[in-house]
Write a protein that holds these residues in place. Sequence first.
Motif, PDB file in Angstrom:
ATOM      1  N   THR A   7    -122.150  75.977 -68.837  1.00  0.00           N
ATOM      2  CA  THR A   7    -120.895  76.132 -69.338  1.00  0.00           C
ATOM      3  C   THR A   7    -120.733  74.993 -70.567  1.00  0.00           C
ATOM      4  O   THR A   7    -120.292  75.696 -71.685  1.00  0.00           O
ATOM      5  CB  THR A   7    -119.512  75.796 -68.543  1.00  0.00           C
ATOM      6  N   ALA A   8    -121.589  73.975 -70.602  1.00  0.00           N
ATOM      7  CA  ALA A   8    -121.338  73.084 -71.636  1.00  0.00           C
ATOM      8  C   ALA A   8    -122.126  73.598 -72.935  1.00  0.00           C
ATOM      9  O   ALA A   8    -121.488  73.247 -73.932  1.00  0.00           O
ATOM     10  CB  ALA A   8    -122.127  71.708 -71.081  1.00  0.00           C
ATOM     11  N   HIS A   9    -123.027  74.666 -72.490  1.00  0.00           N
ATOM     12  CA  HIS A   9    -123.585  75.108 -73.683  1.00  0.00           C
ATOM     13  C   HIS A   9    -122.604  76.040 -74.599  1.00  0.00           C
ATOM     14  O   HIS A   9    -122.748  76.321 -75.706  1.00  0.00           O
ATOM     15  CB  HIS A   9    -125.013  75.925 -73.389  1.00  0.00           C
ATOM     16  N   LYS A  10    -121.611  76.790 -73.722  1.00  0.00           N
ATOM     17  CA  LYS A  10    -120.888  77.691 -74.594  1.00  0.00           C
ATOM     18  C   LYS A  10    -119.361  76.832 -74.994  1.00  0.00           C
ATOM     19  O   LYS A  10    -119.231  77.227 -76.386  1.00  0.00           O
ATOM     20  CB  LYS A  10    -120.137  78.528 -73.304  1.00  0.00           C
ATOM     21  N   LYS A  11    -119.164  76.045 -74.276  1.00  0.00           N
ATOM     22  CA  LYS A  11    -118.123  75.221 -74.901  1.00  0.00           C
ATOM     23  C   LYS A  11    -118.109  73.681 -74.703  1.00  0.00           C
ATOM     24  O   LYS A  11    -118.687  73.298 -73.598  1.00  0.00           O
ATOM     25  CB  LYS A  11    -116.713  75.725 -74.501  1.00  0.00           C
ATOM     26  N   PRO A  12    -117.724  73.012 -75.439  1.00  0.00           N
ATOM     27  CA  PRO A  12    -117.821  71.311 -75.489  1.00  0.00           C
ATOM     28  C   PRO A  12    -117.059  70.977 -74.443  1.00  0.00           C
ATOM     29  O   PRO A  12    -116.267  71.481 -73.820  1.00  0.00           O
ATOM     30  CB  PRO A  12    -117.128  70.855 -76.669  1.00  0.00           C
ATOM     31  N   ILE A  13    -117.785  69.893 -73.528  1.00  0.00           N
ATOM     32  CA  ILE A  13    -117.186  69.236 -72.487  1.00  0.00           C
ATOM     33  C   ILE A  13    -116.267  68.436 -72.912  1.00  0.00           C
ATOM     34  O   ILE A  13    -116.228  67.544 -73.804  1.00  0.00           O
ATOM     35  CB  ILE A  13    -118.344  68.457 -71.578  1.00  0.00           C
ATOM     36  N   ASP A  14    -114.843  68.698 -72.154  1.00  0.00           N
ATOM     37  CA  ASP A  14    -113.827  67.454 -72.413  1.00  0.00           C
ATOM     38  C   ASP A  14    -113.407  67.034 -70.954  1.00  0.00           C
ATOM     39  O   ASP A  14    -114.079  67.464 -69.962  1.00  0.00           O
ATOM     40  CB  ASP A  14    -112.593  68.372 -73.092  1.00  0.00           C
ATOM     41  N   LEU A  15    -112.356  66.288 -71.116  1.00  0.00           N
ATOM     42  CA  LEU A  15    -111.980  65.416 -69.942  1.00  0.00           C
ATOM     43  C   LEU A  15    -111.470  66.419 -68.931  1.00  0.00           C
ATOM     44  O   LEU A  15    -111.447  66.232 -67.728  1.00  0.00           O
ATOM     45  CB  LEU A  15    -110.778  64.671 -70.234  1.00  0.00           C
ATOM     46  N   LYS A  16    -110.886  67.598 -69.459  1.00  0.00           N
ATOM     47  CA  LYS A  16    -110.333  68.705 -68.445  1.00  0.00           C
ATOM     48  C   LYS A  16    -111.651  69.240 -67.905  1.00  0.00           C
ATOM     49  O   LYS A  16    -111.299  69.773 -66.382  1.00  0.00           O
ATOM     50  CB  LYS A  16    -109.964  69.702 -69.209  1.00  0.00           C
TER      51      LYS A  16
END
Length: 1611
Positions: free
Chosen positions: A271-280
């Motif tokens: 999933t990190a590849h699809k959207k940036p990782i954030d605290l959520k």
Amino acid sequence: MPGREANPGAVYVCVDAPPSPARCAQRPSSSTMSLAFCGNENNSAAYNVEKGVLNNGCFVDALNVVPHVFLLFITFPILFIGWGSQSSKVHIHHSTWLHFPGHNLRWILTFILLFVLVCEIAEGIVSDGVSESRHLHLYMPAGMAFLAAITSVVYYHNIETSNFPKLLIALLFYWTLAFITKTIKFVKFCDNGVGFSQLRFCLTGLLVILYGMLLAVEINVIRVRRYVFFKTPKEVKPPEDLQDLGVRFLQPFVNLLSKGTYWWMNTFIKTAHKKPIDLKAIGKLPIAMRALTNYIRLNEAFEAQKNKRSPYPQGSKSIWCALCWAFGRPLVLSSTFRILADLLGFAGPLCISGIVHHVGKGNNTIRPQIKILGVFFISSQEFLANAYVLAVLLFFALLLQRTILQASYYVAIETGINLRGAIQTKIYNKIMQLSTSNMSMGEMTAGQICNLVAIDTNQLMWFFFLCPNLWAMPVQIIVGVLLLYYLLGISALIGAVVIIVLAPVQYFVATKLSQAQRSTLEYSNERLKKTNEMLRGIKLLKLYAWEHIFHSSVEETRQKEMTSLKAFALYTSISIFMNAAIPIAAVLTTFVVHAHLTGNADFSPSVAFASLSLFHILVTPLFLLSSVVRSTVKALVSVQKLSEFLSSEEIGEEHDKCSEPRSADNHSKYQVPLKVVNRKRPAREDWNNYSSHMRRPVNITEGDDFCVKITNGFFTWTPEGSATLSNIDIRIPQGQLTMIVGQVGCGKSSLLLATLGEMQKTSGNVFWNSSIPDSETGEDVSPEKETAVDMEVRKRGSVAYASQKPWLLNATVEENIIFESPFNKQRYKAVIDACSLQPDIDILPHGDQTQIGERGINLSGGQRQRISVARALYQQTNVVFLDDPFSALDIHLSDHLMQEGILKMLREDKRTIILVTHKLQYLPHADWIIAMKDGTIQREGTLKDIQKSESELFEHWKTLMNRQDQELEKETIIERKTVLERKNPRRTRYSRETLLKDDEEDEEEITESDDDDNLSSVLHQRAKMPWRACGKYLSSAGILLLPLLVLSQLLKHTVMVAIDYWLAKWTSDVISAKSDLEQKNCSVCQEFNHSRYSRVFSILCCLGIILCLVTSIAVEWTGLKVAKKLHYCLLNKIILAPMRFFETTPLGSILNRFSADCNTIDQHIPATLECLSRSTLLCVSALAVISYVTPMFLIALLPLAIICYFIQKYFRVASRDLQQLDDSTQLPLLCHFSETVEGLTTIRAFRYEGRFRQKLLEYTDSNNIASLFLTAANRWLEVRMEYIGACVVLIAAVTSITKSLYNQLSSGLVGLGLTYALMVSNYLNWMVRNLADMEIQLGAVKRINGLLKTEAENYEGLLSPSQIPQNWPDRGEIQIQNLSVRYDSNLKPVLKHVSAHISPGQKIGICGRTGSGKSSFSLAFFRMVDTFEGRIIIDGIDIAKLPLQTLRSRLSIILQDPILFSGTIRFNLDPEKKCTDSMLWEALEIAQLKHVVKALPGGLDAIVTEGGENFSQGQRQLFCLARAFVRKTSIFIMDEATASIDMATENILQKVVMTAFADRTVVTIAHRVHTILNADLVIVMKRGVILEYDKPEVLLEQEDSVFASFVQADK
């Protein structure tokens, strides 16, 4: 294990290879090779059942198949149905990871079972290869068992996740059946005399034990969960964490396989590849890892230590004991894993040795077989002498070793992270109790505390991470040396000695390295301090044309830093060089000695390459040694610092000293003596002399009607120091307005702090009337977390305190005002209005949701002050302390605040208010006045009292207030109020629209939205490597270095391969020479001549060592050159940038370029670059060698390469995001610490310790979860890369063995290929990790590059120096013609068509509302703003034609914000060193500072701390005046320069300016209109236009003039 001699009993079979007569001559030829379960010999004993069916081996094997078939038939339908309906499962979370009892044991047993079964299959195949026919029953049952075992664990996992234990009954039957059938087989073996010397007997015995244990585990599940055979099954809930959907970190909850391979991370990384990782996306921490849990653990440990060792509770020894007590167990686990993995690591060299030995010359003898039950049996030695078996074993050993190693790393890092969280919380709780004197007297600066948090806690974390190495490394070294000795005899010890002798040298280099790093750090801190000051005071530097002075000062420090960086680079390159050269040197000495000294030594490829691999293994702990030792030393220092910090003085401690005698006090029956400054109830006294002329006469006959009372108080900041406040006897009436007045520095603020209990009390008492009903008393401090001190302080209740230096949180404006209280819209609006904040909020880019930067950096002084006051007004507390709230406000704002805020909101609410102020015109409002002088109380009482008793003081005040006597006597408060109300609506409306028109800020919004667009474009580029930044970095190195860098690296690796290739050739030739001798059988033939080979070998090794040196120096040299160049360019660009750049770019982000990014370029990039190029080239050369040895390998390489590419692609994106999250979550944490340290008094006054602690826990947890995910992601990558490496080894081994059996490959090359294959697995993950690091680090180059594109100001002028008169401007005549000015070419003008003429020596006053363009007017003289129309002519020269440096150095200006630089007073007054001492003293005398400076140690050379913190705000402003006086220029501009000075001093200054500057032109921009009443001319501005322009007396006579209304309001 096969040793050096050929083992006569070894079985060598050609499996899978067509029987070539040369190799397989011994095998009886058979025309048919058809398969049959029991073999197909005619007279086969396999079908013989005379002695009973159970004595037939084949039947027993067939019986063994039954349970497996049963399991497969039962479970498959259930699994398929289960999988089909999986979507309909009720998910609590992720699936209900409910572990049945014995969960981990079951997984471990299953893995062992699988391994034993693989061995059984292999044993069957090997032993069967000897007989004439294929006996399927030797390996097919084991194959079925293997399938069944896998099925069992898959089945179990599915049942467990869906929590349906009844289905486990199938496994119970399976284990029972399998156990029974295996036991029968084992018993039959015993009956037929098969013993331990046969491998199959041992394997069967093992399987019986394993099936038995699995059966026991299954029965245990029934016993605990009672799902069958019991009436009531036991209900079990999943762990609390998993019921919480916020927890995404599953490592503690998943099954063993997923734990070991980090399988649960797959979805996360995808999933990190699809959207940036954030605290959520990363969610919350599991409870066991939260900072609070770990803090409680650590605290228990500390308590335990205290109880043991009462005398020294906080020594560093006890801290170590506590840390080990709290976090020791996981470390032991990690160390155990580590030692296991290291021992398994030796499987590599041993297997290589065995494989090469087997593939070597004619090692293929077979002895007659033992045949029992009609089939052959082989011993374990014969089994292990098969090269294919060794290859498979090596594969399994590698898989296991890598998995365990990563587990060890993970456990250690997780422990380190938990420890860091606990220590940070401990430090924070300590900060909350620090005594203020520690902070203000410089014993402990905010910087030191932040270092403790940022650096020392991380040092400890790293120490715990490297800790397992301390125990594992000695084990690894000892085992390695023993194995070498076993392989090579005495010459191995010589090689080991080379390594061990060079280890101290490495350690020496490492210590030098850390020294160099420390001195670099000191210099870079100094450079940052200078850069920071330079940037904070950039406006002043530009106005005074002092850029070059500060530029050269920063450059000078940078030179020193570069010198120590050179040392750092030198030692780094030596360290890199030694790491690469030591193994070469060791191998060289060992092999040359071995070949020449030991005459008939066995110098076969198997020995050579096994030793080579061992040397590679041995070198690793020795590299690590230096960093582990260094880390240990650092950790010891950190703990020392920590123990000093934890034992520093706390608030409230010192009150113990004076609490004993007080019980004998005469008021004791009313009092409870407490540690801190509370007194429950004071004695009653009559104040008969107290009378009041107030609006609401308060009858104070009861002594109870006060809020605070201090009797006979002596207070000091330092325990040893003299008393700052002495003889304090005051009482503060409750529910009334008390004002404290006095000159600058007489102790007004100290009095407030003493009342709050922040000062150290030497004697006397402070009583708080605790009967005050308080809406908020201590509601927020949770009782269980309180210390005894807290309990007692609490009696004071919460005090809303606005300190003199406004303290703001790094949060939104709204959050700063509400300050954790419940939001009440009406009240919020009222407060905003009282503090006239609405216009300011309208300007801000996001209104009151705008984030205020660190220390309120994006707000003006007045805005900061008003927000700080607004916070105090908003709170619902009964007591409000305001420390000089008007200092940075102009007259209208302060009137409005006084009227609406203090009088209306607070006094009418019957709140107790203490107001410290310089604005004496508000004295009539006070219900009670305290006048201070030199740390004592001069007088207290009502204004009436003071007028009667201290008429002199009263007269003094009156003259200062610029008020006529009658006015004061007559004017009643009510009248004043109506006047203000009449004026007020007009005023607020007016200033609001003015401000809305103020365009300077509009542009801010535009830039903001640009940033948002940038953000979206950044997302598109996430998957790309920053090649451009890389190019920029390398191109900065220059034309010479770059080719040297590339060529030396390539050459070095070529030579490395050549060395190993030559070794292969040498050893192969030795072997073939030996076999020739044996064939010729001649006793006279000469010995093999080693000398030619060893000579070439030595030359190659020496060349390799030299190239290692060249590459390491080239890399570091490149790094240095680039670092120097980039910093130089950056500094030049920044210091010459226009002022607009600094207004639109946050200071923090510019500073970050100079600190973090420069540090990355200085120290990190070269090392990463070296590591990356080394690991990449090693992998490439290794793959090339393997492909050269066996071209078949290339076919298998393709799928592996594709997998590898995708893994690194996904990992890099996730890793970068997590790395950024880790950094970005660390920032708020450090900010929170520094914020707390700075606002300690405010937090404690408000009694908000508990809320801030809660916040800290949140910040710590979010930082820790990011770190944990980063660790898990790294482990995820490494495990996968290691597995790919293991596959490479397996494929390389199988292909080279097969090729060599075709007699096409010398055993030396097989050894070479395998040694390199082992290297690949080591370096693959390094390559990807370094690639990810490099990518992050190149971000620094990219950001600096962005700043290098800034346009500089145009410093060149049209006039040459010779055309400008030497003493221009000598008269000071100014002509302004049709001037229009704007801040930037795309903004609206702030001055429109302004024209004026100022004669030489005139005194001009400019006034107008905030934002009317007054300051822009003064900046236009200095060309700080963009003049796009009209011109300014000074003494006949158009200033647009002058070079900027000349123009700015010939004028003087004093700014609104006083700026002092760290250094001496002399440097602050005259950095250009142009003036004599007498001139400086004269300037100080004019500025009323002579007596202050005279009193300081060193006089003019007295030290000024950073930002001038050791002087009060007023004194700083006076220094700035003195600085302007020193520059004897004929034009002098004062920009609201007297805002923070008390009136008495200001009056003196006004007179001085008039006299000392009689012949100079003075332009004053005024806050307080009365300061310009005696000017020659007054200019009134509004919205960038001149509204009125005349003599003040003329304007005052006009009724409707704006100036007159200003003057009226200012009274």
